[in-house]
Design an enzyme around this catalytic site. Structure first.
Site, PDB file in Angstrom:
ATOM      1  N   HIS A  17       7.401  -2.825  -9.640  1.00  9.53           N
ATOM      2  CA  HIS A  17       7.811  -1.936  -8.547  1.00  9.53           C
ATOM      3  C   HIS A  17       9.326  -1.966  -8.465  1.00  9.53           C
ATOM      4  O   HIS A  17       9.910  -2.780  -7.759  1.00  9.53           O
ATOM      5  CB  HIS A  17       7.177  -2.392  -7.226  1.00  9.53           C
ATOM      6  CG  HIS A  17       7.339  -1.427  -6.095  1.00  9.53           C
ATOM      7  ND1 HIS A  17       6.368  -1.225  -5.139  1.00  9.53           N
ATOM      8  CD2 HIS A  17       8.360  -0.612  -5.739  1.00  9.53           C
ATOM      9  CE1 HIS A  17       6.791  -0.333  -4.259  1.00  9.53           C
ATOM     10  NE2 HIS A  17       8.016   0.048  -4.611  1.00  9.53           N
ATOM     11  N   HIS A  19      12.541   0.921  -8.412  1.00  7.81           N
ATOM     12  CA  HIS A  19      13.114   2.268  -8.457  1.00  7.81           C
ATOM     13  C   HIS A  19      14.472   2.160  -9.135  1.00  7.81           C
ATOM     14  O   HIS A  19      15.384   1.531  -8.600  1.00  7.81           O
ATOM     15  CB  HIS A  19      13.268   2.838  -7.051  1.00  7.81           C
ATOM     16  CG  HIS A  19      11.974   2.954  -6.311  1.00  7.81           C
ATOM     17  ND1 HIS A  19      11.196   4.083  -6.342  1.00  7.81           N
ATOM     18  CD2 HIS A  19      11.315   2.072  -5.519  1.00  7.81           C
ATOM     19  CE1 HIS A  19      10.109   3.901  -5.605  1.00  7.81           C
ATOM     20  NE2 HIS A  19      10.159   2.680  -5.101  1.00  7.81           N
ATOM     21  N   HIS A 197       2.828   4.748  -3.364  1.00  3.46           N
ATOM     22  CA  HIS A 197       3.234   3.961  -2.208  1.00  3.46           C
ATOM     23  C   HIS A 197       2.244   4.272  -1.080  1.00  3.46           C
ATOM     24  O   HIS A 197       2.063   5.432  -0.711  1.00  3.46           O
ATOM     25  CB  HIS A 197       4.635   4.352  -1.746  1.00  3.46           C
ATOM     26  CG  HIS A 197       5.732   3.875  -2.659  1.00  3.46           C
ATOM     27  ND1 HIS A 197       5.712   4.066  -4.013  1.00  3.46           N
ATOM     28  CD2 HIS A 197       6.889   3.216  -2.380  1.00  3.46           C
ATOM     29  CE1 HIS A 197       6.813   3.543  -4.542  1.00  3.46           C
ATOM     30  NE2 HIS A 197       7.538   3.014  -3.579  1.00  3.46           N
ATOM     31  N   GLU A 200       2.883   0.956   3.313  1.00  3.85           N
ATOM     32  CA  GLU A 200       4.177   0.329   3.587  1.00  3.85           C
ATOM     33  C   GLU A 200       4.512   0.576   5.061  1.00  3.85           C
ATOM     34  O   GLU A 200       4.562  -0.333   5.871  1.00  3.85           O
ATOM     35  CB  GLU A 200       5.264   0.899   2.683  1.00  3.85           C
ATOM     36  CG  GLU A 200       6.651   0.311   2.955  1.00  3.85           C
ATOM     37  CD  GLU A 200       7.763   1.008   2.191  1.00  3.85           C
ATOM     38  OE1 GLU A 200       8.858   0.434   2.141  1.00  3.85           O
ATOM     39  OE2 GLU A 200       7.547   2.127   1.663  1.00  3.85           O
ATOM     40  N   ASP A 278      11.812  -3.692  -5.740  1.00  4.10           N
ATOM     41  CA  ASP A 278      11.844  -2.372  -5.115  1.00  4.10           C
ATOM     42  C   ASP A 278      13.161  -1.644  -5.395  1.00  4.10           C
ATOM     43  O   ASP A 278      13.300  -0.940  -6.378  1.00  4.10           O
ATOM     44  CB  ASP A 278      11.563  -2.488  -3.610  1.00  4.10           C
ATOM     45  CG  ASP A 278      11.069  -1.200  -2.987  1.00  4.10           C
ATOM     46  OD1 ASP A 278      10.966  -0.188  -3.696  1.00  4.10           O
ATOM     47  OD2 ASP A 278      10.766  -1.197  -1.777  1.00  4.10           O
ATOM     48  N   ASP A 279      14.138  -1.797  -4.495  1.00  2.70           N
ATOM     49  CA  ASP A 279      15.469  -1.200  -4.638  1.00  2.70           C
ATOM     50  C   ASP A 279      16.494  -2.317  -4.469  1.00  2.70           C
ATOM     51  O   ASP A 279      17.117  -2.460  -3.412  1.00  2.70           O
ATOM     52  CB  ASP A 279      15.683  -0.118  -3.571  1.00  2.70           C
ATOM     53  CG  ASP A 279      14.685   1.012  -3.691  1.00  2.70           C
ATOM     54  OD1 ASP A 279      14.941   1.952  -4.456  1.00  2.70           O
ATOM     55  OD2 ASP A 279      13.635   0.950  -3.011  1.00  2.70           O
TER      56      ASP A 279
END
Length: 339
Positions: A17, A19, A197, A200, A278-279
């Protein structure tokens, strides 16, 4: 370094996961803006870093999409991906499944080919240099229309051999998975893996929709599934992997404190939870930082940390023989720890 920190560093891992646009560090954003003659509303790297201090999903998305504007050329996308891959390699990540958001670029009139050529060149170089395998997952932005998603899928057809799956990201609330049922069905017909997603910010119902209408192969996030006992049982029984992102959940106020994160409970319930970043440029940590800080905050045992690493490969889209090879590498680390 503590024993747990050392174990985390030594364990082979996959990241499921991530991005790629969310790995744009302030220094690279500034460098690319200068290279491409783009004026940012920030004068210094420090000002960009300060803008990365947000408290909800929408504020994050605002700076996230602003940052995308500096990505203009194939070399920019290569540099973005390569910077992430170097960090992943340093964290002993052996396999990555990377999300990218073509709509965030094509709507800026950046050709689809420019994006995917730069990304895949970096992924190929990582495999050549380190043996790091990868898969590329094209995400649809859920705040846009299903028609726009179909247009993006059509643009992807010229490059379909380099795309392994489709995903669904961006603002979850008000954009249920059911909005994209038909485009996900088409992706399935093309033989693409499907992830989304769900859970969340959105309710457990969104997870049900992702399972029943999008026919996903993996749940991204999934935290709020824990609110529904029947849903948890279904996820456990089906061995459905969840790509959990602890530091992201903290920064976006999914949990008030990292000590409140449900990761340990997920493992105790038998969910195939994985730990991801994630980010990472925006949320304050790459994959090992997510492992370390979560382990410290919720009291993960060495056995639970090993389970997370194993789950990262079990939940991947690698062939079974490759998964088995990576699991054997984890077993070798454990054996050396005990020697």
């Amino acid at each position: 370094m503590s024993a747990l920190h050392d174990l985390i560093a030594r364990l082979p891992k996959a990241e499921l996961h991530l991005h790629i646009e969310g790995s744009l560090e302030p220094e690279l954003m500034m460098a690319l803006a200068q290279r491409n003659g783009i004026e940012l509303p920030f004068k210094t790297v420090e000002e960009i870093g300060a803008a990365y201090d947000f408290s909800n999903l929408q504020d994050f998305l605002d700076i996230y999409y602003l940052g995308m504007n500096v990505l203009q050329t194939e070399q920019d996308f290569f540099d973005l991906a390569w910077a992430y891959l170097e960090r992943a390699h340093a964290d002993n990540v052996r396999h990555v499944e990377i999300f990218f958001d073509p709509q965030g670029h094509t709507e800026r009139e950046i050709p689809f080919a420019t994006v995917i050529d730069g990304l895949t060149r970096a992924l190929e170089q990582a495999e050549t240099r380190w043996g790091m395998s990868s898969q590329l997952i094209m995400c649809f932005l859920r705040h846009l229309s299903e028609e726009a998603a179909f247009e993006t899928l059509e643009q992807a057809m010229a490059h379909i051999e380099r795309i392994d799956g489709v995903g669904l990201d961006s603002s979850e609330m008000g954009h249920p998975p059911s909005k994209f049922e038909r485009v996900f069905a088409r992706a399935g017909e093309l033989g693409l893996k499907r992830v989304a997603h769900a859970g969340e910010e959105g309710p457990p119902q969104y997870v049900y929709e992702a399972l029943d209408l999008l026919h996903i192969d993996r749940v991204d996030h999934g935290n709020r599934a824990l609110e529904d006992e029947a849903l948890v049982k279904r996820l456990v029984d089906s061995k459905m992997a969840l790509t959990v992102c602890p530091l992201s959940n903290l920064r976006l106020c999914g949990v008030e404190r990292l000590e409140d994160h449900p990761m340990k409970r997920m493992l105790e319930l038998g969910l195939v939870a994985t730990c991801n970043s994630d980010d990472p440029a925006y949320f304050g940590g790459y994959v090992n930082e997510n492992y370390v800080r979560t382990a410290e905050a919720v009291g993960l045992t060495a056995a639970e940390i090993i389970t997370l690493a194993r789950n990262s490969f079990i939940g991947s889209f690698l062939p079974q023989a490759e998964i088995a090879r990576h699991l054997a590498d984890i077993d070798a680390v454990i054996a050396s720890e005990l020697a």
